[in-house]
Design a protein around this motif. Structure first.
Motif, mmCIF file in Angstrom:
data_model
loop_
_atom_site.group_PDB
_atom_site.id
_atom_site.type_symbol
_atom_site.label_atom_id
_atom_site.label_comp_id
_atom_site.label_asym_id
_atom_site.label_seq_id
_atom_site.Cartn_x
_atom_site.Cartn_y
_atom_site.Cartn_z
ATOM 1 N N HIS A 163 0.807 -1.219 0.000
ATOM 2 C CA HIS A 163 0.000 0.000 0.000
ATOM 3 C C HIS A 163 0.839 1.268 0.000
ATOM 4 O O HIS A 163 0.304 2.353 0.155
ATOM 5 N N TRP A 208 -5.828 2.283 -1.048
ATOM 6 C CA TRP A 208 -6.597 1.349 -0.221
ATOM 7 C C TRP A 208 -7.737 2.082 0.454
ATOM 8 O O TRP A 208 -7.565 2.697 1.509
ATOM 9 N N ALA A 250 -2.397 3.868 4.171
ATOM 10 C CA ALA A 250 -1.788 4.016 2.845
ATOM 11 C C ALA A 250 -0.906 5.260 2.792
ATOM 12 O O ALA A 250 0.194 5.229 2.222
#
Ligand code: BGC
Length: 278
Positions: A165, A170, A177
């Motif tokens: 991520h 996300w 993230a």
């Protein structure tokens, strides 16, 4: 011994012999596996934890049973005084550090409109500020000690635990993230800044790994099946997959590797949704 050669013990499956590592968040999940892996590779290990001291002590016992030294140290990596005290104690006990794995991380998931500032700050504090504080303390210690080429060709190694991520957006995890995106640029900037000192800085970006942080994603068969639609390699990662990567990045086998992110994700970042579409 030539400075071009690894130490003799390194030739016998102990590439980290004579080195000391500090791993944050080493009492569970990926951090635990990394601490044990570094110890198997010959390092003595400082096992940092913030909760569950018994789990940290169990990691210490396992390392000691394998013949290496270990010490559990409590510190909240988002707290400057805690981090400074932990590094001071580690150096007092072990003499120096050669490897620092900035692993401690957490999630406080929420959709944007209900994410609290506390959730945002907690995640950025541990996952990003914590890596800054530990990397800074590591670099200071590596420079204080100076190069010992009989132990490692590098002055020191910093490994940042990132995530897929840092690259894959996300939804519902903006704090997480953002923290990992921050880790990506922190790592590269530090690698650029410290390379002249022969300090190597790299990241590992795990995908879905079987740990407590994501139990919901793998513990039930339906969830596991849904997860597998995101993993071309067709299995969840195990903490040991990350430990192996960390051992290699910390060793002189990776001496020319700095500023890189090693994705260990079974292909999660290959955008598997495009396999038969697009
Ligand atoms: C997260 C996990 C997640 C994985 C893949 C990790 O960084 O902590 O919860 O399963 O990324 O999405």
């Amino acid at each position: 011994m030539s400075t071009q050669e690894p130490s003799s013990s390194a030739s016998f499956g102990q590439p980290l012999a004579g080195q000391t590592a500090l791993v944050t968040g080493a009492n569970s999940g990926i951090g635990r596996a990394v601490a044990l892996g570094l110890a198997r590779a010959g390092a003595d290990v400082v096992v940092n934890y913030v909760t569950d001291p018994e789990a940290a002590q169990a990691v210490v016992s396992e390392i000691e049973a394998g013949g290496r030294r270990a010490l559990a140290l409590h510190a909240d990596v988002s707290d400057e005084a805690d981090v400074e005290a932990m590094f001071a104690r580690a150096v007092a006990e072990f003499g120096t550090l050669h490897i620092v794995v900035c692993n401690a991380g957490l999630q406080r998931d929420a959709p944007l409109s209900s994410m609290t500032l506390a959730q945002w700050n907690t995640v950025i504090g541990v996952n990003l500020t914590g890596q800054f504080l530990c990397a800074r303390a590591a670099a200071r210690e590596f420079r204080r000690r100076g190069l010992d080429a009989s132990v490692s060709r590098a002055l020191g190694k910093i490994i940042c635990m990132s995530s897929v991520h840092q690259q894959i957006p996300w939804a519902g995890h903006a704090n997480y993230a953002a923290s990992k995106g921050g880790v990506a640029m922190l790592m590269q900037t530090l690698a650029q800044e410290l390379a002249g000192d022969r300090i190597r800085v790299n990241s590992i970006a795990p995908g879905a790994i079987r740990t407590p942080i994501n139990t919901d994603a793998w513990s039930k068969p339906e969830a596991y099946a849904a997860l597998m639609t995101l993993v071309p390699y067709g299995r969840i990662g195990e903490p040991e997959d990350i430990a192996q990567a960390a051992v290699w990045l910390a060793s002189d086998a990776a001496d020319y590797v700095t500023g890189t992110t090693l994705f260990v994700d079974g292909g999660m970042t290959l955008y598997p949704g495009f396999e038969h579409k697009g």
